[in-house]
Design a protein around this motif. Structure first.
Motif, PDB file in Angstrom:
ATOM      1  N   ARG A 171       0.674  -1.287  -0.030  1.00 28.73           N
ATOM      2  CA  ARG A 171      -0.018  -0.063   0.161  1.00 28.73           C
ATOM      3  C   ARG A 171       0.854   1.119   0.016  1.00 28.73           C
ATOM      4  NH1 ARG A 171      -2.771  -3.619   3.249  1.00 28.73           N
ATOM      5  NH2 ARG A 171      -4.803  -3.938   2.590  1.00 28.73           N
ATOM      6  N   ASP A 172       1.978   1.424   0.736  1.00 27.35           N
ATOM      7  CA  ASP A 172       2.790   2.453   0.776  1.00 27.35           C
ATOM      8  C   ASP A 172       3.389   2.564  -0.474  1.00 27.35           C
ATOM      9  OD1 ASP A 172       2.736   2.916   3.669  1.00 27.35           O
ATOM     10  OD2 ASP A 172       3.541   0.976   3.774  1.00 27.35           O
ATOM     11  N   LEU A 202       0.747   3.956  -2.725  1.00 20.74           N
ATOM     12  CA  LEU A 202       0.677   5.400  -2.631  1.00 20.74           C
ATOM     13  C   LEU A 202       1.785   6.428  -3.166  1.00 20.74           C
ATOM     14  CD1 LEU A 202      -0.705   7.466  -0.857  1.00 20.74           C
ATOM     15  CD2 LEU A 202       0.590   7.092   1.052  1.00 20.74           C
ATOM     16  N   VAL A 224       1.236   6.640  -7.060  1.00 22.33           N
ATOM     17  CA  VAL A 224      -0.136   7.597  -7.288  1.00 22.33           C
ATOM     18  C   VAL A 224       0.323   8.953  -7.026  1.00 22.33           C
ATOM     19  CG1 VAL A 224      -2.373   8.209  -6.537  1.00 22.33           C
ATOM     20  CG2 VAL A 224      -1.791   5.741  -6.729  1.00 22.33           C
ATOM     21  N   LEU A 225       1.060   9.296  -5.900  1.00 22.08           N
ATOM     22  CA  LEU A 225       1.549  10.730  -5.890  1.00 22.08           C
ATOM     23  C   LEU A 225       2.293  11.167  -6.684  1.00 22.08           C
ATOM     24  CD1 LEU A 225       1.777  10.674  -1.959  1.00 22.08           C
ATOM     25  CD2 LEU A 225      -0.077  11.942  -3.369  1.00 22.08           C
ATOM     26  N   PHE A 234       0.641  15.901   0.746  1.00 22.03           N
ATOM     27  CA  PHE A 234       1.116  14.656   1.364  1.00 22.03           C
ATOM     28  C   PHE A 234       1.984  14.940   2.639  1.00 22.03           C
ATOM     29  CE2 PHE A 234       4.890  15.495  -1.155  1.00 22.03           C
ATOM     30  CZ  PHE A 234       5.755  15.083  -0.537  1.00 22.03           C
TER      31      PHE A 234
END
Length: 379
Positions: A23-24, A27, A30-31, A99
């Protein structure tokens, strides 16, 4: 006040932060894509290539936000503060920098006391510098401080909640260690009383019946061996700092008292099979307590259940317990986090070198399965 500040400064970080997972990485990916897309779409972004490159590089700090919260905060906020030096005085203005709130949250959630203090000073200086240099309006200042404060408050709140749960677990363990000390007293007192009675009987009959005195000595030897075995087992548990919930005097045969006919709620059917002779009292008491806790949970949580089955089978090496109900499996026991009762059951089984597993059945209902070694020796 000084003592409070010192305690905050010396507070250790929460144990066992979550490891970096997929998941990290997702993330971060995506960012980075969002940062590139923002650079393509925003024509008003100063120094677009440099802004996108710096923003995308800082996104990588999220991968270490839990294991190294203070260095990541220092790198991210420090880079943002120094970026005007390479952008001819212009500051980073990418929306993707939102973020950074995750870094401030992670700092308060996973950092030690001194890391939180130092990190909050860094964040405070950066936010203050941005507001002075960019000269935003009063609504922007209030909104900016509100968002930053919300991320910090969320981290501190979850940190306190996790700490409160840990303290509750420690309290439960302490209470069970007190119960364990009572068990030790009752067990030793029972065996010592038996030895004293047999010794008195042997002395009274030694003159006229020498064989009776010999039999008394054999009984005393047996009781002394059992008392020593019980003491060693319980002292081992205390040294391991593990809890126990073993009510003295309970035996496997007492499980029949759990059976109910005609009471409100689901009926309880108990079936015991196998050789129950010479089962150590800790094993018998543990099986009883595991079954009792399982039946109580089933009555409380199993929706639309009509029957609870308790099955105990003993063989030469182990004692097996299975408690199941026919409630709605999808609705029974809905909590994803184990409660104190289930945690105590698992630790109680582990205490005696066994296992305890609880979960929904594939078709219907909930089942608790425990296997304890017949000797009751912890590993």
């Amino acid at each position: 006040m000084l003592a409070l500040l010192r305690s905050v400064w010396n507070e250790p970080g929460p144990p066992n932060p979550p490891r970096r997972g997929w998941r990290d990485w997702a993330l971060v990916a995506v960012l980075m894509a969002v940062a590139v897309l923002e650079g393509v779409l925003r024509q008003d972004l100063p120094w677009r290539a440099v802004s996108v490159a710096i923003t995308a590089g800082l996104v990588l700090t999220l991968l270490w936000r839990r294991s190294r919260p203070l260095p990541m905060v220092a790198v991210a906020f420090g880079t943002c503060a120094l970026s005007p030096l390479v952008m001819n005085g212009a500051s980073l203005q990418t929306y993707t920098l939102v973020f950074l709130l995750l870094l401030s949250y992670a700092l308060c959630r996973w950092g030690s006391g001194r890391e939180v203090v130092i990190g909050l000073v860094i964040i405070l200086l950066k936010v203050t510098h941005s507001m002075i240099s960019d000269s935003p309006g009063l609504p922007d200042v209030i909104g900016g401080w509100a968002v930053v404060s919300a991320s910090i408050a969320a981290g501190l709140a979850l940190r306190y909640r996790a700490g409160a749960r840990a303290r509750e677990l420690d309290k439960v363990k302490l209470l069970e260690r007190v119960q364990l000390a009572r068990d030790l007293h009752d067990t030793v007192a029972h065996h010592v009383s038996a030895m004293a009675i047999r010794a008195q009987a042997g002395l009274a009959t030694s003159g006229s019946h020498p064989d009776a005195a010999t039999d008394a000595l054999r009984v005393i030897e047996s009781e002394a061996s059992r008392a020593l075995a019980e003491m060693r087992a319980m002292v081992d548990v205390l040294r391991q700092n593990q809890p126990a919930d073993r009510q003295p005097g309970r035996r496997i045969t007492d499980l029949r008292q759990l059976a109910s006919r005609g009471r409100s709620g689901p009926s309880v059917d108990v079936e015991i099979s196998g050789d129950l002779d010479d089962i150590p009292p800790p094993v018998g008491a543990a099986i009883y307590r595991l079954a009792q806790e399982s039946v109580t949970n089933a009555r409380r949580h199993a929706r639309h259940a009509t029957r609870i089955e308790v099955r105990v089978a003993a063989d030469d090496t182990s004692v097996r317990l299975r408690v199941s109900d026919d409630g709605d499996g999808g609705l029974a026991h809905p909590s994803t986090r184990p409660g104190y009762g289930l945690i105590g059951m698992i630790e109680r089984a582990d205490l005696l070198g066994g296992t305890c597993v609880a979960g929904p059945d594939p078709d219907r209902g909930w089942t608790v399965t425990a296997v304890l070694p017949r000797t009751g020796s912890a590993t």
